[in-house]
Design a protein around this motif. Structure first.
Motif, mmCIF file in Angstrom:
data_model
loop_
_atom_site.group_PDB
_atom_site.id
_atom_site.type_symbol
_atom_site.label_atom_id
_atom_site.label_comp_id
_atom_site.label_asym_id
_atom_site.label_seq_id
_atom_site.Cartn_x
_atom_site.Cartn_y
_atom_site.Cartn_z
ATOM 1 N N GLY A 172 53.481 -51.223 5.858
ATOM 2 C CA GLY A 172 52.136 -50.707 6.075
ATOM 3 C C GLY A 172 51.986 -49.235 5.748
ATOM 4 O O GLY A 172 50.908 -48.673 5.869
ATOM 5 N N GLY A 173 53.062 -48.587 5.304
ATOM 6 C CA GLY A 173 53.050 -47.157 5.022
ATOM 7 C C GLY A 173 52.813 -46.834 3.560
ATOM 8 O O GLY A 173 52.762 -47.707 2.695
ATOM 9 N N THR A 174 52.676 -45.537 3.310
ATOM 10 C CA THR A 174 52.399 -45.020 1.970
ATOM 11 C C THR A 174 53.285 -43.809 1.700
ATOM 12 O O THR A 174 53.575 -43.040 2.607
ATOM 13 N N ALA A 175 53.700 -43.648 0.455
ATOM 14 C CA ALA A 175 54.469 -42.469 0.037
ATOM 15 C C ALA A 175 54.054 -42.093 -1.376
ATOM 16 O O ALA A 175 53.609 -42.939 -2.159
ATOM 17 N N SER A 176 54.216 -40.822 -1.691
ATOM 18 C CA SER A 176 53.921 -40.338 -3.043
ATOM 19 C C SER A 176 55.214 -40.122 -3.811
ATOM 20 O O SER A 176 56.180 -39.588 -3.273
ATOM 21 N N ILE A 177 55.200 -40.564 -5.045
ATOM 22 C CA ILE A 177 56.293 -40.322 -5.976
ATOM 23 C C ILE A 177 55.645 -39.686 -7.196
ATOM 24 O O ILE A 177 54.981 -40.366 -7.973
ATOM 25 N N GLY A 178 55.795 -38.384 -7.311
ATOM 26 C CA GLY A 178 55.105 -37.680 -8.383
ATOM 27 C C GLY A 178 53.606 -37.805 -8.201
ATOM 28 O O GLY A 178 53.065 -37.512 -7.149
ATOM 29 N N ARG A 179 52.933 -38.311 -9.245
ATOM 30 C CA ARG A 179 51.477 -38.462 -9.190
ATOM 31 C C ARG A 179 51.037 -39.896 -8.917
ATOM 32 O O ARG A 179 49.896 -40.269 -9.185
ATOM 33 N N VAL A 180 51.947 -40.722 -8.393
ATOM 34 C CA VAL A 180 51.567 -42.070 -7.975
ATOM 35 C C VAL A 180 51.769 -42.218 -6.476
ATOM 36 O O VAL A 180 52.652 -41.598 -5.880
ATOM 37 N N GLU A 181 50.923 -43.039 -5.882
ATOM 38 C CA GLU A 181 50.968 -43.317 -4.451
ATOM 39 C C GLU A 181 51.381 -44.769 -4.286
ATOM 40 O O GLU A 181 50.770 -45.661 -4.883
ATOM 41 N N VAL A 182 52.445 -45.006 -3.505
ATOM 42 C CA VAL A 182 52.989 -46.342 -3.325
ATOM 43 C C VAL A 182 52.709 -46.802 -1.900
ATOM 44 O O VAL A 182 53.061 -46.119 -0.943
ATOM 45 N N MET A 183 52.068 -47.960 -1.774
ATOM 46 C CA MET A 183 51.793 -48.555 -0.472
ATOM 47 C C MET A 183 52.635 -49.820 -0.332
ATOM 48 O O MET A 183 52.630 -50.677 -1.225
ATOM 49 N N LEU A 184 53.351 -49.912 0.773
ATOM 50 C CA LEU A 184 54.213 -51.065 1.041
ATOM 51 C C LEU A 184 53.541 -51.946 2.081
ATOM 52 O O LEU A 184 53.292 -51.499 3.198
ATOM 53 N N LYS A 185 53.237 -53.164 1.705
ATOM 54 C CA LYS A 185 52.679 -54.107 2.673
ATOM 55 C C LYS A 185 53.798 -54.626 3.565
ATOM 56 O O LYS A 185 53.711 -54.552 4.780
ATOM 57 N N GLU A 186 54.861 -55.175 2.942
ATOM 58 C CA GLU A 186 56.019 -55.610 3.711
ATOM 59 C C GLU A 186 57.213 -55.845 2.798
ATOM 60 O O GLU A 186 57.070 -55.989 1.595
ATOM 61 N N CYS A 187 58.386 -55.855 3.403
ATOM 62 C CA CYS A 187 59.632 -56.118 2.690
ATOM 63 C C CYS A 187 60.316 -57.297 3.365
ATOM 64 O O CYS A 187 60.437 -57.323 4.597
ATOM 65 N N ARG A 188 60.745 -58.263 2.593
ATOM 66 C CA ARG A 188 61.409 -59.464 3.114
ATOM 67 C C ARG A 188 62.774 -59.618 2.461
ATOM 68 O O ARG A 188 62.983 -59.167 1.344
ATOM 69 N N TYR A 189 63.658 -60.308 3.162
ATOM 70 C CA TYR A 189 64.987 -60.550 2.625
ATOM 71 C C TYR A 189 65.579 -61.811 3.239
ATOM 72 O O TYR A 189 65.235 -62.186 4.359
ATOM 73 N N PRO A 190 66.484 -62.498 2.516
ATOM 74 C CA PRO A 190 67.153 -63.675 3.065
ATOM 75 C C PRO A 190 68.098 -63.268 4.189
ATOM 76 O O PRO A 190 68.596 -62.142 4.219
ATOM 77 N N ALA A 243 59.584 -56.916 -2.064
ATOM 78 C CA ALA A 243 58.562 -56.153 -1.360
ATOM 79 C C ALA A 243 57.222 -56.287 -2.053
ATOM 80 O O ALA A 243 57.157 -56.345 -3.282
ATOM 81 N N TYR A 244 56.162 -56.323 -1.244
ATOM 82 C CA TYR A 244 54.815 -56.348 -1.798
ATOM 83 C C TYR A 244 54.313 -54.911 -1.872
ATOM 84 O O TYR A 244 54.156 -54.250 -0.847
ATOM 85 N N LEU A 245 54.073 -54.433 -3.089
ATOM 86 C CA LEU A 245 53.674 -53.046 -3.320
ATOM 87 C C LEU A 245 52.324 -52.968 -4.013
ATOM 88 O O LEU A 245 51.979 -53.825 -4.822
ATOM 89 N N THR A 246 51.599 -51.907 -3.690
ATOM 90 C CA THR A 246 50.415 -51.524 -4.435
ATOM 91 C C THR A 246 50.629 -50.083 -4.856
ATOM 92 O O THR A 246 50.903 -49.224 -4.022
ATOM 93 N N VAL A 247 50.554 -49.826 -6.165
ATOM 94 C CA VAL A 247 50.801 -48.495 -6.707
ATOM 95 C C VAL A 247 49.542 -48.011 -7.413
ATOM 96 O O VAL A 247 48.986 -48.728 -8.250
ATOM 97 N N ARG A 248 49.106 -46.804 -7.045
ATOM 98 C CA ARG A 248 47.918 -46.197 -7.660
ATOM 99 C C ARG A 248 48.245 -44.793 -8.118
ATOM 100 O O ARG A 248 49.043 -44.110 -7.492
ATOM 101 N N GLU A 249 47.610 -44.384 -9.205
ATOM 102 C CA GLU A 249 47.669 -42.971 -9.572
ATOM 103 C C GLU A 249 46.799 -42.220 -8.585
ATOM 104 O O GLU A 249 45.738 -42.712 -8.179
ATOM 105 N N ILE A 250 47.238 -41.039 -8.179
ATOM 106 C CA ILE A 250 46.468 -40.242 -7.230
ATOM 107 C C ILE A 250 45.107 -39.931 -7.842
ATOM 108 O O ILE A 250 45.012 -39.470 -8.979
ATOM 109 N N GLY A 251 44.045 -40.224 -7.097
ATOM 110 C CA GLY A 251 42.688 -39.975 -7.554
ATOM 111 C C GLY A 251 42.063 -41.101 -8.355
ATOM 112 O O GLY A 251 40.924 -40.996 -8.778
ATOM 113 N N VAL A 252 42.802 -42.202 -8.573
ATOM 114 C CA VAL A 252 42.285 -43.343 -9.335
ATOM 115 C C VAL A 252 42.255 -44.562 -8.413
ATOM 116 O O VAL A 252 43.265 -44.888 -7.779
#
Length: 118
Positions: free
Chosen positions: A47-65, A75-84
């Protein structure tokens, strides 16, 4: 090509669904700035967000066996450019097969390393 990739991800998820699946507390992701060759690892809680350079990465959840939070994590990710508003990437990424459903961006690469469990 994207449909083939999506089908493969769904097949991998179905195969993994037959095993006991755990949800991690978050994920460790690696980002690469292809322009200046800088690599950064970030830890993001579900449910968190982090910035890597000029992209913002949002993690919905991470699963593993069961018993393997690193090699077979996805992991389910949503990645956006900052400001887009429109995402650059939205979907499941698999740690053991990062090329299965990669993020296509001219400057940045992001991939899943493993789930966190604490």
């Amino acid at each position: 090509m994207r449909l083939v990739s999506l089908a493969l991800v769904l097949l991998a998820a179905t195969a993994s669904a037959q095993e006991a699946v755990n949800t991690g507390t978050g994920a460790i992701l690696r980002g690469l700035d292809k322009l200046n060759a800088k690599v950064a690892d970030v830890t993001i809680p579900n449910g968190g967000t982090a910035s890597i350079g000029r992209v913002e990465v949002m993690l919905k959840e991470c699963r593993y066996p069961e018993g393997n939070p690193s090699g077979d994590a996805y992991a389910y990710l949503t990645v956006r450019e900052i400001g887009v508003a429109e995402p650059v990437f939205s979907g499941w990424m698999v740690a053991s097969s990062p090329a299965l459903n990669p993020m296509n961006h001219p400057r940045y690469d992001v991939w899943v390393m493993r789930c966190t469990t604490e």
